[in-house]
Design a protein around this motif. Structure first.
Motif, short mmCIF file in Angstrom:
data_model
loop_
_atom_site.label_atom_id
_atom_site.label_comp_id
_atom_site.label_asym_id
_atom_site.label_seq_id
_atom_site.Cartn_x
_atom_site.Cartn_y
_atom_site.Cartn_z
N SER A 48 63.46 7.73 0.95
CA SER A 48 64.60 8.40 0.31
C SER A 48 65.24 9.46 1.20
CB SER A 48 64.16 9.05 -0.99
OG SER A 48 63.22 10.08 -0.73
N ARG A 49 64.70 9.67 2.39
CA ARG A 49 65.18 10.67 3.36
C ARG A 49 64.89 12.10 2.93
NH1 ARG A 49 71.15 10.23 5.87
NH2 ARG A 49 71.73 11.54 4.11
N LEU A 50 64.00 12.30 2.00
CA LEU A 50 63.56 13.66 1.71
C LEU A 50 62.71 14.19 2.86
CD1 LEU A 50 62.56 13.53 -2.07
CD2 LEU A 50 64.63 14.49 -1.06
N LEU A 51 62.03 13.29 3.56
CA LEU A 51 61.24 13.64 4.74
C LEU A 51 61.68 12.77 5.90
CD1 LEU A 51 57.55 13.88 3.43
CD2 LEU A 51 58.98 15.78 4.21
N PRO A 52 61.77 13.34 7.10
CA PRO A 52 62.06 12.49 8.26
C PRO A 52 60.78 11.82 8.75
CG PRO A 52 61.85 14.79 8.93
CD PRO A 52 61.70 14.77 7.43
N ALA A 53 60.91 10.60 9.21
CA ALA A 53 59.77 9.91 9.80
C ALA A 53 59.51 10.46 11.20
CB ALA A 53 60.04 8.42 9.86
N SER A 54 58.25 10.49 11.60
CA SER A 54 57.91 10.87 12.98
C SER A 54 58.22 9.73 13.94
CB SER A 54 56.43 11.24 13.06
OG SER A 54 56.12 12.29 12.17
N ALA A 55 58.15 8.50 13.43
CA ALA A 55 58.47 7.32 14.23
C ALA A 55 58.83 6.19 13.28
CB ALA A 55 57.29 6.92 15.11
N GLY A 56 59.57 5.20 13.79
CA GLY A 56 59.92 4.04 12.99
C GLY A 56 61.27 4.17 12.32
N THR A 57 61.64 3.13 11.57
CA THR A 57 62.94 3.09 10.89
C THR A 57 62.78 2.63 9.46
OG1 THR A 57 63.35 0.80 11.60
CG2 THR A 57 64.18 2.57 13.03
N VAL A 58 63.73 3.06 8.62
CA VAL A 58 63.83 2.59 7.24
C VAL A 58 65.29 2.25 6.99
CG1 VAL A 58 63.58 3.17 4.80
CG2 VAL A 58 61.93 4.05 6.46
N THR A 59 65.54 1.07 6.45
CA THR A 59 66.90 0.67 6.08
C THR A 59 66.95 0.28 4.62
OG1 THR A 59 66.56 -1.64 6.78
CG2 THR A 59 67.47 -0.11 8.42
N VAL A 60 68.07 0.57 3.99
CA VAL A 60 68.32 0.18 2.60
C VAL A 60 69.57 -0.70 2.61
CG1 VAL A 60 68.89 0.98 0.28
CG2 VAL A 60 67.31 2.30 1.71
N ASP A 61 69.38 -1.97 2.32
CA ASP A 61 70.48 -2.95 2.41
C ASP A 61 71.19 -2.85 3.75
OD1 ASP A 61 69.88 -3.88 -0.11
OD2 ASP A 61 71.37 -2.64 -1.12
N GLY A 62 70.40 -2.69 4.81
CA GLY A 62 70.94 -2.65 6.15
C GLY A 62 71.37 -1.28 6.63
N MET A 63 71.41 -0.29 5.75
CA MET A 63 71.83 1.07 6.14
C MET A 63 70.61 1.87 6.60
SD MET A 63 74.54 2.09 3.11
CE MET A 63 73.22 2.23 1.91
N ASP A 64 70.68 2.43 7.78
CA ASP A 64 69.61 3.27 8.30
C ASP A 64 69.62 4.60 7.53
OD1 ASP A 64 67.96 5.02 9.78
OD2 ASP A 64 68.38 3.94 11.63
N VAL A 65 68.53 4.92 6.84
CA VAL A 65 68.53 6.12 6.00
C VAL A 65 68.62 7.40 6.84
CG1 VAL A 65 67.22 4.97 4.18
CG2 VAL A 65 66.00 6.34 5.88
N ALA A 66 68.26 7.32 8.12
CA ALA A 66 68.30 8.51 8.97
C ALA A 66 69.71 8.87 9.40
CB ALA A 66 67.42 8.29 10.20
N THR A 67 70.63 7.90 9.39
CA THR A 67 71.98 8.14 9.91
C THR A 67 73.09 7.91 8.90
OG1 THR A 67 72.09 5.86 10.76
CG2 THR A 67 71.26 7.56 12.26
N THR A 68 72.79 7.30 7.78
CA THR A 68 73.82 7.04 6.77
C THR A 68 74.26 8.35 6.12
OG1 THR A 68 72.90 4.84 6.29
CG2 THR A 68 74.32 5.82 4.60
N PRO A 69 75.56 8.58 5.95
CA PRO A 69 76.02 9.81 5.28
C PRO A 69 75.35 9.98 3.92
CG PRO A 69 77.88 8.65 6.25
CD PRO A 69 76.69 7.74 6.40
N GLY A 70 75.01 11.23 3.58
CA GLY A 70 74.25 11.52 2.37
C GLY A 70 74.91 11.02 1.10
N ASP A 71 76.25 11.19 0.99
CA ASP A 71 76.90 10.78 -0.25
C ASP A 71 76.91 9.26 -0.39
OD1 ASP A 71 78.64 10.49 1.90
OD2 ASP A 71 80.42 11.00 0.73
#
Length: 252
Positions: A48-71
């Motif tokens: 949910s991006r409440l915490l940043p990962a130390s390594a690796g990636t998470v995507t939601v329907d192809g959107m990278d949670v680390a870089t997708t705009p919050g809204d």
């Protein structure tokens, strides 16, 4: 679909989530189970991006949670944290209305008002809508926070120990509500649960974690077995089938 790839979270050299990779399909109810300290809540917070990962990636329907705009992410994914604390004195309706913030940034529309009324009714909170949160019981307050998350109307609903402070009657009602939310509205509901019998009765899929890693995943009938429960929790369990659902009794 939520894709977690080689995701790790560590604190000062201590690994809490250890190189986790998993695909969580869209639709239905998915339960994360495991002993305390297994990494369940941390994994949910990373997704949910409440915490940043130390390594690796998470995507939601192809959107990278680390870089997708919050809204943008907030209109696709919502989360109920385990520690819900509000310093402001809010009514139930005020709290639920926060769920619409990603859409109008605080400017409520007629459509927002419809969502707010519908969710308050859905959670059977009509009689408490005008009451302040600090006037409610723990169970009523928990239902109000769940109402806020559902009011956000996202495709993915993440809930960290949503049965906290609920008695058995309200816990059963809440699990039935999550089941209906997935079935009737096409949502993906992902829960962190300690009660594996609730997970067995209401989930399409169970993910079992231990020591920061995913050790088992699959439908309830493959997870709720004496062997798996002993491996995950270190206790013996006697399994009974009731109305087609597997239920566990625990023994040391």
């Amino acid at each position: 679909m939520i894709e977690v790839r080689n995701t790790t979270k560590s604190y000062r050299g201590s690994i809490v989530v250890d190189d986790v990779s998993i695909s969580l399909p869209a639709g239905g109810v998915i339960s994360l189970i495991g002993p305390n300290g297994a990494g369940k809540s941390t994994l949910l917070s990373i997704i949910s991006r409440l915490l940043p990962a130390s390594a690796g990636t998470v995507t939601v329907d192809g959107m990278d949670v680390a870089t997708t705009p919050g809204d943008v992410l907030a209109r696709r994914l919502s989360i109920l944290r385990q520690d819900n604390q509000m310093t402001a004195r809010l009514t139930v309706r005020d709290l639920v209305a926060f769920g619409r913030y990603p859409y109008g940034k605080g400017r409520l529309t007629a459509e927002d008002e419809i969502h707010i009324r519908r969710v308050i009714g859905y959670l059977e909170l009509d009689a408490h809508a005008g009451r302040f949160l600090d006037e409610l019981s723990g169970g009523q307050r928990q239902r109000a926070f769940i109402a806020m998350v559902l009011c956000q109307d996202t495709d993915y609903v993440l809930l960290d120990e949503p049965l906290n402070n609920l008695d058995v009657k309200h816990a059963v009602a809440m699990m039935k509500l999550f089941r209906r939310t997935a079935d009737e509205f096409g949502k993906t509901v992902i829960l962190v649960l300690h009660d594996i019998n609730f997970a067995s009765c209401y989930s399409d899929r169970i993910v079992a974690m231990r020591d920061g890693r995913i050790v088992y995943e699959g439908p309830p009938e493959t997870i709720i077995t004496p062997e798996v429960i002993h491996d995950v929790y270190g206790v013996r369990a006697d399994i009974h089938e009731i109305d087609g659902k597997r239920m566990a009794l625990y023994f040391r």
